[in-house]
Design an enzyme around this catalytic site. Structure first.
Site, short mmCIF file in Angstrom:
data_model
loop_
_atom_site.label_atom_id
_atom_site.label_comp_id
_atom_site.label_asym_id
_atom_site.label_seq_id
_atom_site.Cartn_x
_atom_site.Cartn_y
_atom_site.Cartn_z
N SER A 123 0.77 -1.18 -0.11
CA SER A 123 -0.05 -0.07 -0.07
C SER A 123 0.82 1.39 -0.13
CB SER A 123 -1.06 0.12 1.14
OG SER A 123 -0.16 0.14 2.43
N LYS A 124 0.23 2.36 0.15
CA LYS A 124 1.04 3.54 -0.04
C LYS A 124 2.08 3.84 1.31
CE LYS A 124 -0.47 7.41 -2.34
NZ LYS A 124 0.64 7.68 -3.29
#
Ligand code: GLU
Length: 306
Positions: free
Chosen positions: A246-247
């Site tokens: 994810s980010k």
């Protein structure tokens, strides 16, 4: 086929899915299809579709059929195919493979809580499946709110995944799931099942998170008298801490790598190794070499670290 929802920028996970579809199609001398799954009206945006297409073009992952081509199985945007879904939704309703459900969200939520409290999986209890077609039609005509549910049979659905081998699902655990909000508002499993058949898709390569959608899509296809494609579910892509990428892990959209000066060849080469390896020490491959070497036998089930 690669079937992204244009609800965000093209990211590494999508490129991996797309690349593996592309490599396999080209290796087998097949056509690679891009289908835009834009039925989520709130979240789909034209600028995301544009970003996906630009990113793929930059990477050299070119679709034989898809938006902006004159492929003979179009249109390739789901929102341009609503007449098709309507026809098949009506067929499922007429043949009692599906029914209108009038239960309110509050009622469904209360039942769900109750089932969980009793230690059961929260599935729909089938209440509205007893409503006659005539009564349902009258209530719809009178403007009552409803969704369309698929009538799930209590049986085991099996298929042979090209990466996972034989997979079994007990369909009774799904309950009667919602396939459309109305005849012109299909949800993912229904629209994908219809399109994969009509577009004559032979192979579906997608992320592991879709594994449990496969038996649902297969049931819908069976109810419509359609044959099934082959499936390959790719392992999750993880961050260094082994949680889903994810980010937080500095994984950026593809446009970011382009801006930073990474070459598309390097990115493709790197992404190809997320879940696949050639079985040798060799690390550098051009696109034609990847096409030549790629196989599902050399894809693994365990997550790959980005
Ligand atoms: N639109 C779905 C997604 O982006 C497609 C999944 C599939 O390939 O069937 O996750």
């Amino acid at each position: 086929r690669f079937a992204p929802s244009p609800t965000g920028f093209l990211h590494i996970g999508s490129v991996r899915t797309c690349l593996f579809n592309f490599l396999y199609a080209k290796k087998m001398g097949g056509d690679f299809v891009l289908r835009i799954e834009d039925t989520d009206k709130e979240r789909s945006k034209p600028e995301f579709e544009e970003d996906i297409k630009q990113g793929l073009k930059w990477l050299g992952i070119i679709w034989d059929e898809g938006p902006d081509t004159n492929g003979k199985f179009g249109p390739y945007r789901q929102m341009d195919r609503l007449d098709i879904y309507e026809k098949y939704a009506r067929q499922l309703l007429d043949q009692s493979h599906a029914y209108y459900c009038f239960c309110s969200e509050e009622e469904l939520e209360a039942k769900k809580q109750e089932m969980v409290a009793r230690g059961h999986a929260p599935i729909y209890d089938g209440k509205c499946s007893n409503i006659s077609k005539e009564e349902a039609q009258q209530r719809i005509a009178a403007g009552e709110k409803a969704v369309i549910r698929f009538k799930t049979q209590n049986k085991v659905i099996s298929f042979t995944d090209l990466i996972w081998g034989k997979v079994d699902f007990d369909a009774s655990l799904f309950g009667d799931f919602v396939i459309a909000k109305d005849t012109r508002s299909p949800l993912y499993n229904f629209a994908a099942a219809v399109d994969d058949y009509l577009m004559e898709i032979t192979h579906i390569v997608r992320g592991e998170e879709h594994l449990s959608n496969t038996p649902r899509q297969m049931m819908i296809q069976s109810a419509l008298g359609f044959s099934h494609p082959q499936y390959a579910h790719l392992p999750l892509i993880l961050g260094p801490d082994k949680t889903k990428l994810s980010k937080r892990h500095n994984a950026e959209p593809v446009g970011y790598y382009k801006q930073k000066g990474y070459l598309p060849q390097a990115l493709n080469n790197f992404i190809a190794f997320l879940g696949w390896n050639p079985g040798t020490e060799r690390e550098m491959f051009s696109m034609p070499e990847l096409i030549n070497e790629f196989s599902f036998e050399r894809c693994r089930k365990s997550g790959s670290i980005f």
